[in-house]
Design a protein around this motif. Structure first.
Motif, PDB file in Angstrom:
ATOM      1  N   ALA A 272       0.839  -1.200   0.000  1.00  0.00           N
ATOM      2  CA  ALA A 272       0.000   0.000   0.000  1.00  0.00           C
ATOM      3  C   ALA A 272       0.875   1.251   0.000  1.00  0.00           C
ATOM      4  O   ALA A 272       1.955   1.275   0.612  1.00  0.00           O
ATOM      5  CB  ALA A 272      -0.913   0.014   1.218  1.00  0.00           C
ATOM      6  N   ASP A 273       0.405   2.286  -0.682  1.00  0.00           N
ATOM      7  CA  ASP A 273       1.096   3.567  -0.594  1.00  0.00           C
ATOM      8  C   ASP A 273       0.233   4.648   0.042  1.00  0.00           C
ATOM      9  O   ASP A 273       0.631   5.805   0.122  1.00  0.00           O
ATOM     10  CB  ASP A 273       1.628   4.020  -1.961  1.00  0.00           C
ATOM     11  CG  ASP A 273       0.586   3.976  -3.063  1.00  0.00           C
ATOM     12  OD1 ASP A 273      -0.628   3.988  -2.751  1.00  0.00           O
ATOM     13  OD2 ASP A 273       0.973   3.923  -4.239  1.00  0.00           O
ATOM     14  N   VAL A 274      -0.956   4.252   0.543  1.00  0.00           N
ATOM     15  CA  VAL A 274      -1.818   5.148   1.303  1.00  0.00           C
ATOM     16  C   VAL A 274      -2.763   4.281   2.123  1.00  0.00           C
ATOM     17  O   VAL A 274      -3.137   3.180   1.691  1.00  0.00           O
ATOM     18  CB  VAL A 274      -2.599   6.107   0.372  1.00  0.00           C
ATOM     19  CG1 VAL A 274      -3.544   5.342  -0.550  1.00  0.00           C
ATOM     20  CG2 VAL A 274      -3.366   7.152   1.173  1.00  0.00           C
ATOM     21  N   VAL A 275      -3.142   4.751   3.307  1.00  0.00           N
ATOM     22  CA  VAL A 275      -4.060   4.005   4.172  1.00  0.00           C
ATOM     23  C   VAL A 275      -5.239   4.894   4.531  1.00  0.00           C
ATOM     24  O   VAL A 275      -5.056   6.028   4.998  1.00  0.00           O
ATOM     25  CB  VAL A 275      -3.365   3.512   5.458  1.00  0.00           C
ATOM     26  CG1 VAL A 275      -4.361   2.769   6.350  1.00  0.00           C
ATOM     27  CG2 VAL A 275      -2.190   2.604   5.119  1.00  0.00           C
ATOM     28  N   VAL A 276      -6.434   4.386   4.291  1.00  0.00           N
ATOM     29  CA  VAL A 276      -7.653   4.999   4.807  1.00  0.00           C
ATOM     30  C   VAL A 276      -7.963   4.311   6.127  1.00  0.00           C
ATOM     31  O   VAL A 276      -8.194   3.096   6.167  1.00  0.00           O
ATOM     32  CB  VAL A 276      -8.829   4.838   3.823  1.00  0.00           C
ATOM     33  CG1 VAL A 276     -10.118   5.397   4.431  1.00  0.00           C
ATOM     34  CG2 VAL A 276      -8.511   5.519   2.494  1.00  0.00           C
ATOM     35  N   ILE A 306       0.135   2.911  13.761  1.00  0.00           N
ATOM     36  CA  ILE A 306      -0.313   3.084  12.375  1.00  0.00           C
ATOM     37  C   ILE A 306       0.564   4.103  11.655  1.00  0.00           C
ATOM     38  O   ILE A 306       0.972   3.902  10.504  1.00  0.00           O
ATOM     39  CB  ILE A 306      -1.795   3.495  12.345  1.00  0.00           C
ATOM     40  CG1 ILE A 306      -2.668   2.387  12.943  1.00  0.00           C
ATOM     41  CG2 ILE A 306      -2.249   3.812  10.920  1.00  0.00           C
ATOM     42  CD1 ILE A 306      -4.119   2.792  13.192  1.00  0.00           C
ATOM     43  N   ALA A 307       0.876   5.197  12.337  1.00  0.00           N
ATOM     44  CA  ALA A 307       1.759   6.206  11.738  1.00  0.00           C
ATOM     45  C   ALA A 307       3.134   5.633  11.437  1.00  0.00           C
ATOM     46  O   ALA A 307       3.828   6.088  10.512  1.00  0.00           O
ATOM     47  CB  ALA A 307       1.878   7.414  12.663  1.00  0.00           C
ATOM     48  N   GLY A 308       3.526   4.599  12.191  1.00  0.00           N
ATOM     49  CA  GLY A 308       4.811   3.964  11.967  1.00  0.00           C
ATOM     50  C   GLY A 308       4.948   3.295  10.609  1.00  0.00           C
ATOM     51  O   GLY A 308       6.057   2.940  10.200  1.00  0.00           O
ATOM     52  N   LEU A 309       3.840   3.114   9.901  1.00  0.00           N
ATOM     53  CA  LEU A 309       3.910   2.607   8.534  1.00  0.00           C
ATOM     54  C   LEU A 309       4.671   3.567   7.620  1.00  0.00           C
ATOM     55  O   LEU A 309       5.190   3.163   6.575  1.00  0.00           O
ATOM     56  CB  LEU A 309       2.501   2.398   7.966  1.00  0.00           C
ATOM     57  CG  LEU A 309       1.684   1.228   8.517  1.00  0.00           C
ATOM     58  CD1 LEU A 309       0.224   1.357   8.076  1.00  0.00           C
ATOM     59  CD2 LEU A 309       2.266  -0.109   8.051  1.00  0.00           C
ATOM     60  N   GLY A 310       4.665   4.844   7.984  1.00  0.00           N
ATOM     61  CA  GLY A 310       5.339   5.840   7.152  1.00  0.00           C
ATOM     62  C   GLY A 310       4.578   6.189   5.890  1.00  0.00           C
ATOM     63  O   GLY A 310       5.178   6.710   4.938  1.00  0.00           O
ATOM     64  N   LEU A 311       3.272   5.930   5.869  1.00  0.00           N
ATOM     65  CA  LEU A 311       2.447   6.174   4.686  1.00  0.00           C
ATOM     66  C   LEU A 311       1.489   7.334   4.928  1.00  0.00           C
ATOM     67  O   LEU A 311       1.137   7.627   6.078  1.00  0.00           O
ATOM     68  CB  LEU A 311       1.634   4.921   4.347  1.00  0.00           C
ATOM     69  CG  LEU A 311       2.424   3.655   4.007  1.00  0.00           C
ATOM     70  CD1 LEU A 311       1.481   2.474   3.852  1.00  0.00           C
ATOM     71  CD2 LEU A 311       3.243   3.865   2.739  1.00  0.00           C
ATOM     72  N   PRO A 312       1.030   7.992   3.868  1.00  0.00           N
ATOM     73  CA  PRO A 312      -0.040   8.978   4.038  1.00  0.00           C
ATOM     74  C   PRO A 312      -1.281   8.323   4.644  1.00  0.00           C
ATOM     75  O   PRO A 312      -1.635   7.194   4.271  1.00  0.00           O
ATOM     76  CB  PRO A 312      -0.306   9.474   2.616  1.00  0.00           C
ATOM     77  CG  PRO A 312       0.941   9.148   1.857  1.00  0.00           C
ATOM     78  CD  PRO A 312       1.481   7.891   2.468  1.00  0.00           C
ATOM     79  N   LEU A 313      -1.937   9.028   5.558  1.00  0.00           N
ATOM     80  CA  LEU A 313      -3.077   8.475   6.281  1.00  0.00           C
ATOM     81  C   LEU A 313      -4.271   9.408   6.159  1.00  0.00           C
ATOM     82  O   LEU A 313      -4.173  10.599   6.485  1.00  0.00           O
ATOM     83  CB  LEU A 313      -2.736   8.294   7.757  1.00  0.00           C
ATOM     84  CG  LEU A 313      -1.549   7.386   8.106  1.00  0.00           C
ATOM     85  CD1 LEU A 313      -1.278   7.429   9.602  1.00  0.00           C
ATOM     86  CD2 LEU A 313      -1.816   5.960   7.648  1.00  0.00           C
ATOM     87  N   LEU A 314      -5.379   8.873   5.704  1.00  0.00           N
ATOM     88  CA  LEU A 314      -6.640   9.604   5.710  1.00  0.00           C
ATOM     89  C   LEU A 314      -7.534   8.969   6.757  1.00  0.00           C
ATOM     90  O   LEU A 314      -7.911   7.802   6.645  1.00  0.00           O
ATOM     91  CB  LEU A 314      -7.318   9.552   4.337  1.00  0.00           C
ATOM     92  CG  LEU A 314      -8.674  10.277   4.268  1.00  0.00           C
ATOM     93  CD1 LEU A 314      -8.493  11.781   4.505  1.00  0.00           C
ATOM     94  CD2 LEU A 314      -9.363  10.030   2.926  1.00  0.00           C
ATOM     95  N   LEU A 315      -7.870   9.733   7.778  1.00  0.00           N
ATOM     96  CA  LEU A 315      -8.718   9.248   8.862  1.00  0.00           C
ATOM     97  C   LEU A 315     -10.153   9.639   8.558  1.00  0.00           C
ATOM     98  O   LEU A 315     -10.470  10.834   8.452  1.00  0.00           O
ATOM     99  CB  LEU A 315      -8.285   9.857  10.187  1.00  0.00           C
ATOM    100  CG  LEU A 315      -6.780   9.864  10.485  1.00  0.00           C
ATOM    101  CD1 LEU A 315      -6.514  10.543  11.823  1.00  0.00           C
ATOM    102  CD2 LEU A 315      -6.227   8.450  10.478  1.00  0.00           C
ATOM    103  N   VAL A 316     -11.016   8.648   8.415  1.00  0.00           N
ATOM    104  CA  VAL A 316     -12.425   8.886   8.123  1.00  0.00           C
ATOM    105  C   VAL A 316     -13.238   8.423   9.325  1.00  0.00           C
ATOM    106  O   VAL A 316     -13.200   7.243   9.684  1.00  0.00           O
ATOM    107  CB  VAL A 316     -12.865   8.140   6.846  1.00  0.00           C
ATOM    108  CG1 VAL A 316     -14.347   8.367   6.582  1.00  0.00           C
ATOM    109  CG2 VAL A 316     -12.031   8.591   5.651  1.00  0.00           C
TER     110      VAL A 316
END
Length: 338
Positions: A272-276, A306-316
Motif C-alpha cells: 500500500a502507498d496510502v491508508v484509509v 499506524i503512523a509507523g507505517l510511514g504512509l499517508p493516512l486519511l482518517l475517516v
C-alpha cells in the motif's frame, strides 16, 4: 492537520433505534459532531468545508438504483396513509436476488438492512455531504498532504453498494479509497471500529486493488453478527485481500495491539502507498456499546503504530458514541500520529 466537515451533516437527526425488542433514541445523534469537533480542535486540527465533487465519486461505489432510492424515498414514504415520521422497514427479503418491488415499503426493506438506519427528511443531504467530506479528504492526500481527518457523520462502513445499515447510508471510507485508487494510488482500508466493517468488506470482496482489514469485537455475539469471521478472506480475484481480526469481548490495549501488528504487517505485504483509517472510537471501554476495552491512552498508542507505517493516512470518522471520553479519545488518537 487539515480536517474536513460540512455543517449540513448535522441535519440528519434519527429518532428511532431498536435493540433487544425495545425502541430508544438513536445513539448516532448530532451531538457526536460537537464532541468530535472539540476533540479534533484540541489536537490542533483546523476545519475546512468540502468541495462538491458531484455524484460521480459516490456512484463509483454505490449503485444508481440505490442512490435513486436514497434521494426519493422520504417524500414517497410520506405519501403512505398514516406513515411514520421516518422510513423504517418492517419486512426484508430472504433473498435479494428475487423481485425488486415498486412499493416504498418493499424498497425500504430491500435497501435497509436493519432498523438502525431510519431515513428522515434531511438524511440524504447529510449523507451526501458526509461523503463529499471524505472525497475532499482523499483529494488532499492525493495532492500531497501526509495526513488528514474527515469528520464524516453519518458514518459509512456498514453501507454496502446498495444497502444501508447500522447508522450508515454511504460508505465514506470506501468512496475515499476508490477516489485515491482512481488517482493512481494503492490504498488499504484499516477499520478500527468496534463493529466489523461489513459494508466495506462487501464492496471490495472480489477485488484485488484495495486491501480491506477490520479489527472488531467477535460477531458471533456482536453486531453485525453475519459478517466478520476470520475465514472471510475474499473471493475470486479478491481472495486473500480481506483480513478480519475478530477479538474477544473486553479485549484490552495489549490484546488489541497484538492484532493491530498483524494488520500492519499485511498492509506492508500488500505494498500500500496510502491508508484509509476507518476511525471508530467505539472500541473504548466506556463507549455505550461495550464491545472492547481500549483506553484513551490505547488510542494514542494505536495511532502511533499506524503512523509507523510511514504512509499517508486519511482518517475517516466511523463510530464512537456519546460519552464523557469521546472528545479525549479523538484528541489522543490525533496526537498519537505525530
Amino acid at each position: 492537520m487539515k480536517a474536513i466537515f460540512d455543517d449540513r451533516q448535522r441535519l440528519h437527526d434519527p429518532q428511532h433505534f431498536m435493540a433487544n425488542g425495545k425502541t430508544y433514541a438513536s445513539p448516532e445523534s448530532p451531538e457526536r459532531i460537537t464532541r468530535l469537533m472539540a476533540g479534533a480542535k484540541a489536537a490542533g486540527c483546523g476545519f475546512q468545508p468540502p468541495e462538491d465533487a458531484g455524484l460521480g465519486p459516490i456512484a463509483a461505489i454505490h449503485s444508481a438504483e440505490y442512490l435513486h432510492f436514497l434521494q426519493t424515498i422520504y417524500p414517497r414514504w410520506q405519501r403512505i396513509p398514516d406513515a411514520g415520521a421516518e422510513v423504517i422497514p418492517n419486512i426484508h427479503p430472504a433473498m435479494r436476488s428475487n423481485n425488486y418491488p415498486k412499493s416504498a415499503i418493499g424498497q425500504a426493506g430491500y435497501h435497509q438492512a436493519d432498523t438502525a438506519c431510519p431515513i428522515g427528511a434531511h438524511t440524504w443531504d447529510a449523507a451526501y455531504w458526509s461523503a463529499q467530506s471524505a472525497i475532499t479528504g482523499a483529494d488532499l492526500i492525493a495532492g500531497g498532504e501526509r495526513a488528514g481527518y474527515v469528520l464524516s457523520r453519518p458514518p459509512g462502513h456498514h453501507a454496502f453498494c446498495d444497502l444501508a445499515g447500522g447508522f450508515c447510508f454511504l460508505n465514506n471510507s470506501a468512496i475515499a479509497a476508490e477516489r485515491l485508487r482512481g488517482q493512481g494510488l494503492r490504498p488499504a482500508i484499516l477499520d478500527v471500529d468496534v463493529h466489523h466493517g461489513n459494508g466495506t468488506q462487501g464492496i471490495f470482496y472480489a477485488r484485488d486493488d484495495v486491501l480491506t482489514l477490520s479489527l472488531h469485537a467477535d460477531p458471533d455475539r456482536f453486531y453485525p453478527f453475519f459478517w466478520g469471521g476470520a475465514q472471510e478472506r475474499g473471493e475470486g480475484r479478491g481472495l486473500g485481500y480481506n483480513l478480519n481480526l475478530p477479538l474477544p469481548r473486553g479485549t484490552d490495549d495489549a490484546g488489541y495491539m497484538q492484532a493491530l501488528d498483524t494488520a500492519l504487517r499485511r498492509i506492508r505485504a500488500f505494498g500500500a502507498d496510502v491508508v484509509v483509517v476507518a476511525l471508530g472510537l467505539d472500541a473504548h471501554i466506556d463507549d455505550p456499546f461495550k464491545g472492547l476495552a481500549i483506553t484513551t491512552q490505547g488510542f494514542h498508542t494505536m495511532a502511533g503504530a499506524i503512523a509507523g507505517l510511514g504512509l499517508p493516512l486519511l482518517l475517516v470518522q466511523e463510530g464512537g458514541y456519546v460519552s464523557d471520553a469521546l472528545s479525549d479519545n479523538l484528541t489522543a488518537f490525533l496526537k498519537g500520529m505525530s
